[in-house]
Design an enzyme around this catalytic site. Structure first.
Site, PDB file in Angstrom:
ATOM      1  N   LYS A   1       0.826  -1.219   0.000  1.00  0.00           N
ATOM      2  CA  LYS A   1       0.000   0.000   0.000  1.00  0.00           C
ATOM      3  C   LYS A   1       0.860   1.269   0.000  1.00  0.00           C
ATOM      4  O   LYS A   1       0.534   2.237  -0.669  1.00  0.00           O
ATOM      5  CB  LYS A   1      -0.963   0.011   1.183  1.00  0.00           C
ATOM      6  CG  LYS A   1      -0.301   0.284   2.521  1.00  0.00           C
ATOM      7  CD  LYS A   1      -1.294   0.526   3.617  1.00  0.00           C
ATOM      8  CE  LYS A   1      -0.589   0.761   4.937  1.00  0.00           C
ATOM      9  NZ  LYS A   1       0.250   1.962   4.968  1.00  0.00           N
ATOM     10  N   THR A   2       1.966   1.252   0.737  1.00  0.00           N
ATOM     11  CA  THR A   2       2.813   2.454   0.783  1.00  0.00           C
ATOM     12  C   THR A   2       3.394   2.733  -0.595  1.00  0.00           C
ATOM     13  O   THR A   2       3.523   3.888  -1.010  1.00  0.00           O
ATOM     14  CB  THR A   2       3.943   2.289   1.825  1.00  0.00           C
ATOM     15  OG1 THR A   2       3.353   1.900   3.063  1.00  0.00           O
ATOM     16  CG2 THR A   2       4.706   3.579   2.030  1.00  0.00           C
TER      17      THR A   2
ATOM     18  N   GLN B   1      -7.464  -4.513   9.753  1.00  0.00           N
ATOM     19  CA  GLN B   1      -6.324  -4.212  10.640  1.00  0.00           C
ATOM     20  C   GLN B   1      -6.615  -3.024  11.563  1.00  0.00           C
ATOM     21  O   GLN B   1      -5.703  -2.371  12.050  1.00  0.00           O
ATOM     22  CB  GLN B   1      -5.065  -3.961   9.806  1.00  0.00           C
ATOM     23  CG  GLN B   1      -4.607  -5.205   9.049  1.00  0.00           C
ATOM     24  CD  GLN B   1      -3.283  -5.004   8.348  1.00  0.00           C
ATOM     25  OE1 GLN B   1      -2.239  -4.887   8.981  1.00  0.00           O
ATOM     26  NE2 GLN B   1      -3.322  -4.943   7.023  1.00  0.00           N
TER      27      GLN B   1
ATOM     28  N   ARG C   1       2.004 -10.886  10.227  1.00  0.00           N
ATOM     29  CA  ARG C   1       3.377 -10.359  10.313  1.00  0.00           C
ATOM     30  C   ARG C   1       4.369 -11.378   9.751  1.00  0.00           C
ATOM     31  O   ARG C   1       5.517 -11.041   9.468  1.00  0.00           O
ATOM     32  CB  ARG C   1       3.787 -10.061  11.779  1.00  0.00           C
ATOM     33  CG  ARG C   1       2.985  -9.026  12.555  1.00  0.00           C
ATOM     34  CD  ARG C   1       2.792  -7.740  11.818  1.00  0.00           C
ATOM     35  NE  ARG C   1       1.548  -7.764  11.072  1.00  0.00           N
ATOM     36  CZ  ARG C   1       1.281  -7.002  10.025  1.00  0.00           C
ATOM     37  NH1 ARG C   1       2.172  -6.167   9.557  1.00  0.00           N
ATOM     38  NH2 ARG C   1       0.115  -7.077   9.398  1.00  0.00           N
TER      39      ARG C   1
ATOM     40  N   ASP D   1      -3.460   7.915   4.678  1.00  0.00           N
ATOM     41  CA  ASP D   1      -2.866   6.594   4.878  1.00  0.00           C
ATOM     42  C   ASP D   1      -3.476   5.951   6.124  1.00  0.00           C
ATOM     43  O   ASP D   1      -3.904   6.650   7.049  1.00  0.00           O
ATOM     44  CB  ASP D   1      -1.346   6.767   5.051  1.00  0.00           C
ATOM     45  CG  ASP D   1      -0.622   5.435   5.150  1.00  0.00           C
ATOM     46  OD1 ASP D   1      -1.131   4.441   4.621  1.00  0.00           O
ATOM     47  OD2 ASP D   1       0.461   5.394   5.770  1.00  0.00           O
ATOM     48  N   GLU D   2      -3.478   4.622   6.195  1.00  0.00           N
ATOM     49  CA  GLU D   2      -3.999   3.873   7.359  1.00  0.00           C
ATOM     50  C   GLU D   2      -5.371   4.421   7.765  1.00  0.00           C
ATOM     51  O   GLU D   2      -5.651   4.654   8.945  1.00  0.00           O
ATOM     52  CB  GLU D   2      -3.016   3.975   8.551  1.00  0.00           C
ATOM     53  CG  GLU D   2      -1.638   3.400   8.298  1.00  0.00           C
ATOM     54  CD  GLU D   2      -1.598   1.872   8.357  1.00  0.00           C
ATOM     55  OE1 GLU D   2      -2.672   1.246   8.414  1.00  0.00           O
ATOM     56  OE2 GLU D   2      -0.489   1.315   8.315  1.00  0.00           O
TER      57      GLU D   2
END
Length: 719
Positions: free
Chosen positions: A33-34, A254, A601, A223-224
Site C-alpha cells: 500500500k505504501t 487491521q 506479520r 494513509d492507514e
C-alpha cells in the site's frame, strides 16, 4: 510515467492512475500500500505537473511520514518541498501557525507533551496544597482528555476576557481541570488534543480560513485510514469539499485502535459518505506464504463489520502453520525455545529474523525466563523487560526489605506511596547512617521519634516491614509479597493510579512465584528466591542487534518477520476478557483483527502456541476461540488437546461471553419497520455498531429505545 508504473501490479497501477474523485483503496496486509500511495503522489507531480504544495498526504506517526517523504523524494527529486506529507497533528500545526492570531494566540505558541502537562498539574497540586498522590495525574489527564473529546471548551480558552468556568467547578477534579486550562492559556500552550480542536473551531468561526486551505489543497491522500477517528475523518472531508479529490488507503481488517477512538466505519462505509466513490482492492500479498495466508483468511472471515476480500499470493509454498498445545506454561516456553534453537542450529534463521508476539506485556515473563535459561539473546520492543518494569522492581524491593533491608531497596520504596520522606529527610537519614555505621532502615528505626521525622508515616512503614519480617519463616514467598503490597499501601497506590497494565504485571509476578514454589517446593526461602531472581535480572542484553524480538501485537503492526511465534493464545487473554466485557461483539471483532494482524506479520513460518493450567487469579486456561475458528485443514497441531478439554473450552466460551450472532449477519438497515413483543411496532432510526444496538422509535413510546442486534424476537414487518 512508465518508470512510476514499473514493478506495480494491475491493481496498484489503477490506484496510481485514478487521480480524480473520491477513491477508497482496500489494501490487505503485505499488499504494497505504501508503494501505491507514494507512486500515486509522484504520478500527480511528475505525470500531471501538480505542485507538491497542492497535495496533502496525512498519516498517523512521524516515523511513517518520514518514510513516505523519503520514498517520494526518491521518485520526484529531492529539491521539491514535500512538507505536506505529514501527520494529522503536523498539518494542524501548519494551519494554526498561519491563523491562530485570530484567537489572540501568538504564532509561536507552545506545544505541550505529556511531561509538560504533568508539570502544569504539579504546580496546581502545590498551589492547592495537595499531596501528589491525592488525585493522580493519570486520572486527571484522562478526564482532561474526555473534556477535549469535543470542542466546547475551546471557546473558553480563546476569549480575551477572564475565563468563565465550564460548570460550577464543585468537585476537586473540576477545580483542578479549570486551573489546568487557565495555566495552559497563560503559557499559550496547546496539547495534542487542542491542535485538532483549535483547527476545527478556526475553520468554523472563519470560513475564509477553511476556504484558503480548500483552495490550496487540490489533492488529499490519507494513509492507514481504518484508524481514523471522527475528527480526523471530518477534517479530511471538509478539506476535500471544494475539489472533491480524496484518496484513502487502509485495511478495515487491521483496525486495532478502536479503544482509543479509531472507527473502521469511515473505511467500511466510505461510499455512504461519498456515494460516487470508487473502490480498488489491493489483495495480492507479497509478504507471506500461501499457508500463512490461508490460516489468516480463515480467521478474519468470521468478522461481520468488514469489507469482504480474500488475500492471494504468488509466493512459493512453505510449511503448514503450526498450533502447539502444551500441558503447562513451562512446556509451552520450552517448546518455543527448542524450536528457535532448531531454526538457529540448522541455519534456517538468524536471531533477528525471529519475533515472539503476545497480547499483553506481562506475557513476556515466562518466555523471557526460558530464553535467559538457554542463553538466547533477546530484545523487548516498545516496552521494558518484565523484571525491569517499575512496579516489578518496586515489588522486589519490598521483598528485599524483608530479607536484607538494604539501602538501595529502602531508598526505592520508603516514599512510594508518599510518606513525606523527601530529599531533605533522606539527606538527614544518610548523614546519621554514615555517622552511626547503620543501614538507612536501621537509622530510620533509631531516629523515628526525632523532630526531623515528625509528620511523616515513617512509623507505619517500620510497623509493616517488622510485621512481615516476623512472619518470614512461616509464610511462603508469594504470601509475603501479597501481604507486603497490601500492608505498605503499594497495591492501593497502583490501583488508584488506574493503570491496569501495572496491576496485571504485579499479578503475573505473584503467579510466577507460585509456579516457582510449586516447582521447587513450597518451603523455598525468601533469600533463595531473591538469589534465583538476580540470575534472571542481571543479564544485560541491551544494545545487541542480532537478538530475538519480543513485542506486543500492537507494537508489531506495520512490521514483518520471517519467523513469528504468536504465544499465549488463551481464551480471555486473546480475546481479552475486559475488551469483551466492555465492548461485547464489537470488542470481539477488534480482538480477532488483532490476532489477524499478529498472524500476517509472518513471512515464512508461523507458530501459534498456548497451554493448559491456570491463569493468575486461579482461572482455568482454555485455548482461544480463535484457534477453533481456523480452518482445520490449514494448520497442523502439535501436542494433544484432550477431547474433553476442547468440549469444556467451547462450553466455557459460549457460557461466559456468548458466541451467538445477529441472525442476519449484516443486520437490518436503517428505516426497517419492525415489531417488538412488548414495545410493539417501530422503525430503526440509527445503528450503533460499537454497542451492536438498533435505536428504534416505537409508535407507542415517546422516546426511542436501544435494542440489541442479537435480540432474536425482533420481527421485520413487510413494507
Amino acid at each position: 510515467m512508465e518508470e512510476l508504473l514499473t514493478g506495480l501490479n494491475e491493481s496498484q497501477q489503477q490506484a496510481v492512475m485514478e487521480t480524480e474523485g473520491y477513491i477508497r483503496v482496500i489494501a490487505g496486509a503485505g499488499s504494497g500500500k505504501t508503494k501505491a500511495l507514494t507512486h500515486r503522489y509522484a504520478f500527480l507531480v511528475n505525470a500531471l505537473g501538480i505542485e507538491p504544495s497542492n497535495i496533502l498526504c496525512v498519516t498517523f506517526t512521524n516515523k511513517a511520514a518520514h518514510e513516505m517523504r523519503r520514498r517520494v523524494k526518491k521518485l520526484i527529486g529531492g529539491e521539491q518541498d514535500t512538507g505536506f506529507i505529514t501527520t494529522y497533528h503536523g498539518f494542524c500545526v501548519r494551519v494554526l501557525r498561519e491563523d491562530i492570531h485570530r484567537f489572540f494566540y501568538p504564532k509561536n505558541f507552545v506545544i505541550l507533551d505529556v511531561e509538560d502537562q504533568k508539570t502544569l498539574l504539579r504546580e496546581i497540586f502545590e498551589d492547592l496544597g495537595l499531596k501528589l498522590n491525592d488525585k493522580t495525574f493519570k486520572r486527571i489527564l484522562d478526564k482532561i482528555g474526555m473534556l477535549k473529546g469535543n470542542t466546547h471548551y475551546v471557546n473558553q480558552m480563546i476569549t480575551r476576557d477572564a475565563m468563565v468556568p465550564l460548570d460550577d467547578a464543585g468537585d476537586l477534579d473540576s477545580q483542578i481541570i479549570q486551573l489546568y486550562l487557565k495555566k495552559q492559556k497563560r503559557v499559550f500552550g496547546l496539547d495534542f488534543d487542542d491542535l485538532i480542536n483549535f483547527t476545527f473551531v478556526l475553520f468554523h468561526k472563519y470560513p475564509k480560513v477553511l476556504g484558503k486551505w480548500q483552495d490550496r489543497l487540490f489533492y488529499i491522500q490519507g494513509d492507514e485510514f481504518q484508524d481514523s477517528n471522527e475528527k480526523q475523518f471530518e477534517l479530511m472531508r471538509m478539506l476535500a469539499e471544494k475539489h472533491h479529490n480524496l484518496f484513502v488507503v487502509g485495511d478495515p481488517d487491521q483496525t486495532i485502535y478502536e479503544w482509543r477512538g479509531a472507527d473502521p466505519k469511515y473505511m467500511v462505509e466510505f461510499q455512504s459518505f461519498f456515494p460516487d466513490a470508487q473502490t480498488i482492492f489491493l489483495n495480492q500479498n507479497y509478504r507471506s506464504t500461501p499457508e500463512i495466508l490461508a490460516v489468516s483468511n480463515s480467521l478474519i472471515k468470521h468478522n461481520v463489520f468488514r469489507v469482504d476480500k480474500e488475500m492471494i499470493t504468488e509466493n512459493q509454498e512453505g510449511l503448514k502453520v503450526i498450533h502447539y498445545h502444551g500441558k503447562d506454561e513451562n512446556e509451552e516456553a520450552k517448546w518455543i525455545v527448542d524450536k528457535i534453537e532448531d531454526l538457529l542450529k540448522k541455519k534456517q534463521a538468524s536471531k533477528d529474523e525471529i519475533a515472539i508476539l503476545y497480547r499483553a506485556n506481562y506475557l513476556s515473563r515466562f518466555i523471557e525466563q526460558a530464553l535467559i535459561k538457554e542463553n538466547i539473546d533477546y530484545t523487548i520492543f516498545g516496552g521494558f523487560k518484565f523484571f525491569d518494569r517499575m512496579e516489578i522492581k518496586d515489588a522486589i524491593a519490598h521483598l528485599r526489605m524483608i530479607a536484607f533491608g538494604d539501602d538501595l531497596s529502602f531508598a526505592r520504596i520508603v516514599n512510594v506511596p508518599k510518606r513525606q520522606i523527601g530529599k531533605k529527610r533522606m539527606q538527614f537519614l544518610r548523614e546519621r547512617a554514615e555517622a552511626d555505621g547503620l543501614t538507612l532502615y536501621d537509622t530510620l528505626k533509631k531516629y523515628v521519634d526525632h523532630p526531623r521525622l515528625q509528620r511523616t508515616q515513617a512509623q507505619q512503614f517500620i510497623d509493616a516491614i517488622e510485621s512481615l519480617r516476623s512472619r518470614k519463616k512461616d509464610n511462603h514467598v508469594s504470601e509475603l509479597l501479597q501481604d507486603a503490597l497490601q500492608r505498605t499501601g503499594y497495591e492501593a497506590y497502583i490501583r488508584e493510579d488506574g493503570d491496569q497494565e501495572r496491576l496485571d504485571n504485579l499479578t503475573e509476578l505473584l503467579h510466577s512465584i507460585v509456579q516457582y514454589e510449586q516447582t521447587m517446593g513450597e518451603d523455598i526461602e525468601l533469600e533463595e528466591y531473591l538469589q534465583m531472581l538476580t540470575l534472571y535480572t542481571d543479564n544485560d542484553l541491551e544494545g545487541k542487534s542480532n537478538t530475538v524480538k519480543l513485542m506486543t501485537i500492537h507494537t508489531a503492526k506495520g512490521l514483518e518477520f520471517p519467523y513469528v511465534f504468536l504465544v499465549g493464545m488463551t481464551e480471555s487473554v486473546l480475546p481479552n476478557v475486559r475488551t469483551l466485557r466492555d465492548r461485547k461483539e464489537r470488542g470481539l471483532e477488534e480482538e480477532r483483527r488483532l490476532a489477524y494482524v499478529g498472524m500476517t506479520r509472518a513471512e515464512k513460518e508461523l507458530y501459534l502456541t498456548e497451554s493448559e493450567g491456570y491463569q493468575s487469579g486461579g482461572v482455568k486456561k482454555y485455548p482461544s476461540r480463535f484457534i477453533f475458528e481456523l480452518d482445520e485443514d490449514a494448520y497442523q497441531r502439535i501436542g494433544i488437546l484432550d477431547e474433553e478439554l476442547e468440549k469444556e473450552a467451547k462450553e466455557y466460551i459460549k457460557a461466559a461471553y456468548g458466541t451467538d450472532r445477529v441472525a442476519n449477519e449484516q443486520g437490518h438497515p436503517k428505516g426497517t419497520k419492525v415489531r417488538h413483543p412488548v414495545f410493539g411496532e417501530g422503525v430503526i432510526e440509527e445503528i450503533d455498531h460499537k454497542k451492536n444496538t438498533y435505536l428504534i422509535y416505537f409508535d407507542n413510546l415517546k422516546a426511542p429505545r436501544p435494542i440489541s442486534r442479537n435480540f432474536k424476537r425482533l420481527e421485520v414487518i413487510d413494507q
